[in-house]
Design a protein around this motif. Structure first.
Motif, PDB file in Angstrom:
ATOM      1  N   TYR A  65      64.407-192.341  58.875  1.00 41.95           N
ATOM      2  CA  TYR A  65      65.687-192.497  58.165  1.00 41.95           C
ATOM      3  C   TYR A  65      66.424-193.755  58.644  1.00 41.95           C
ATOM      4  O   TYR A  65      66.897-194.569  57.829  1.00 41.95           O
ATOM      5  CB  TYR A  65      66.535-191.247  58.393  1.00 41.95           C
TER       6      TYR A  65
ATOM      7  N   ASP B 145      61.724-191.544  48.426  1.00 44.30           N
ATOM      8  CA  ASP B 145      63.089-191.411  47.901  1.00 44.30           C
ATOM      9  C   ASP B 145      63.902-192.682  48.101  1.00 44.30           C
ATOM     10  O   ASP B 145      64.701-193.057  47.242  1.00 44.30           O
ATOM     11  CB  ASP B 145      63.787-190.214  48.546  1.00 44.30           C
ATOM     12  N   TYR B 146      63.720-193.371  49.225  1.00 43.00           N
ATOM     13  CA  TYR B 146      64.402-194.655  49.425  1.00 43.00           C
ATOM     14  C   TYR B 146      63.905-195.700  48.427  1.00 43.00           C
ATOM     15  O   TYR B 146      64.666-196.570  47.993  1.00 43.00           O
ATOM     16  CB  TYR B 146      64.217-195.156  50.863  1.00 43.00           C
ATOM     17  N   GLN B 147      62.638-195.593  48.041  1.00 43.08           N
ATOM     18  CA  GLN B 147      62.120-196.511  47.019  1.00 43.08           C
ATOM     19  C   GLN B 147      62.749-196.198  45.662  1.00 43.08           C
ATOM     20  O   GLN B 147      63.212-197.102  44.952  1.00 43.08           O
ATOM     21  CB  GLN B 147      60.592-196.400  46.962  1.00 43.08           C
ATOM     22  N   ARG B 148      62.789-194.900  45.322  1.00 45.92           N
ATOM     23  CA  ARG B 148      63.314-194.507  44.012  1.00 45.92           C
ATOM     24  C   ARG B 148      64.816-194.729  43.901  1.00 45.92           C
ATOM     25  O   ARG B 148      65.314-195.228  42.894  1.00 45.92           O
ATOM     26  CB  ARG B 148      62.993-193.027  43.742  1.00 45.92           C
ATOM     27  N   VAL B 149      65.560-194.357  44.951  1.00 47.52           N
ATOM     28  CA  VAL B 149      67.027-194.381  44.886  1.00 47.52           C
ATOM     29  C   VAL B 149      67.596-195.761  45.203  1.00 47.52           C
ATOM     30  O   VAL B 149      68.525-196.227  44.555  1.00 47.52           O
ATOM     31  CB  VAL B 149      67.620-193.323  45.843  1.00 47.52           C
TER      32      VAL B 149
ATOM     33  N   THR C 227      58.150-188.524  52.333  1.00 44.74           N
ATOM     34  CA  THR C 227      59.156-188.138  51.335  1.00 44.74           C
ATOM     35  C   THR C 227      60.358-189.076  51.391  1.00 44.74           C
ATOM     36  O   THR C 227      60.850-189.552  50.354  1.00 44.74           O
ATOM     37  CB  THR C 227      59.614-186.691  51.574  1.00 44.74           C
ATOM     38  N   LEU C 228      60.839-189.353  52.599  1.00 40.72           N
ATOM     39  CA  LEU C 228      61.974-190.270  52.764  1.00 40.72           C
ATOM     40  C   LEU C 228      61.651-191.647  52.201  1.00 40.72           C
ATOM     41  O   LEU C 228      62.477-192.264  51.513  1.00 40.72           O
ATOM     42  CB  LEU C 228      62.345-190.392  54.239  1.00 40.72           C
TER      43      LEU C 228
END
Length: 311
Positions: free
Chosen positions: A100, A160-164, A156-157
């Motif tokens: 994170y 999600d950091y790529q998508r968001v 997963t992180l």
């Protein structure tokens, strides 16, 4: 004048981090080694310390840090069962909070980010060999889950950091790797066998030795890691050697190379120990034009010679 890439390697004094540091310095790039030296050691990077493009920062990645970097190679996490089970809560915290924090740094600096994930995300696999599409069979409450599930949440992180946030991620699923700079006490099968054989002790076989693993020499692994970072692919990629050996086959090769007169000692198989482990590397071949070059026997000879000099 061409700008040098400024690379941050978490776990930079560890087994893989030290080899990656050396390779990037040889390419003329700048390297910041970030490590709390829990499993890493300064001995691994002793030859690099005086290099003008190399810097060491003692830091625990569960705490944020502010740096200016172009690429983040996120390798920090205890990776052998002995070390990651020593403090399982800290291992899980390193995988979640450490990833994170590093993804937050990548977001702020627009750095490319590579996660050193693991074949352990596949657990005790029901699919053989393991493709990247296989979702795994992991015991969420087992003694290995702090690492297995830790790496799964790290992936997963990243996704999600790529998508968001649009962070430019790479996810590398590393299979068993060996070579110089391994710790003598890491409990991994190759280092265990070599150390026991060099000391003239019996070689410990857990279970009946029929369980299989695939062993990738570290130079091949680092080649794959660099190729993946330089690619534009954001989904997981297996990097490992698909040549499969039983543990008893490995023990016999080590015995032959060091001392043919050694005996074996059979012990109880650890809980949740995978029965089979073999990567499918078709994606790496197609995407990166990568496959391992070093055969097991040749890699073992190089590794044994290093252990002899450093024990």
């Amino acid at each position: 004048m061409v700008k040098k890439n400024r690379n941050l390697i978490t776990g930079g004094s560890g087994f893989l981090g030290s080899h990656l540091s050396k390779r990037l310095l040889e390419k003329g790039e700048e390297v910041i080694c970030l490590d709390n030296f829990f499993t890493g050691t300064k001995k691994n990077i002793q030859d690099l310390i005086k290099h003008q493009n190399f810097e060491i920062i003692r830091h625990d990645i569960t705490e944020p840090i502010q740096l200016e970097v172009d690429k983040i190679w996120h390798l920090a996490c205890p990776a052998s069962p002995i070390h990651y089970q020593l403090n399982p809560i800290k291992t899980a915290k390193t995988s979640f909070m450490g990833t994170y924090n590093m993804l937050g740094l990548a977001k702020r600096t627009s750095a490319k980010f590579l996660l050193a994930s693991t074949s352990e995300v596949y657990g005790d696999p029901e699919e053989h060999p393991q493709k990247e599409s296989y979702r795994g069979s992991v015991n969420t409450i087992g003694v290995r889950s702090c690492y297995d599930e830790g790496k799964r949440i790290s992936e997963t992180l990243c996704a999600d950091y790529q998508r968001v946030h649009g962070v430019d991620i790479r996810i590398m699923r590393i299979f068993n790797t060996y070579g110089p700079n391994m710790r003598f006490d890491d409990g991994r099968v190759i280092s265990n066998f070599i150390v026991q054989a060099l000391k003239g002790n019996k070689i410990s076989i857990y279970g009946d030795g029929s369980q299989t693993r695939s062993f990738c020499y570290v130079d091949d692994l680092i080649n794959g890691m660099i190729l993946l970072m330089d690619s534009n692919y954001i989904n997981p990629v297996n990097i490992g050697n698909p040549n499969e050996f039983s543990i008893i086959e490995l023990a016999n090769i080590v015995k032959e190379l060091i001392n043919p007169n050694l005996d074996f000692q059979y012990k109880k198989l650890p809980k949740d120990d995978p029965k089979q482990r073999k990567p499918s590397i078709q994606l790496a071949k197609h995407l990166l034009n990568w496959e391992p070059k070093v055969e097991l026997r040749n890699g073992l000879i190089k590794t044994i010679n290093w252990f002899k000099k450093n024990m």
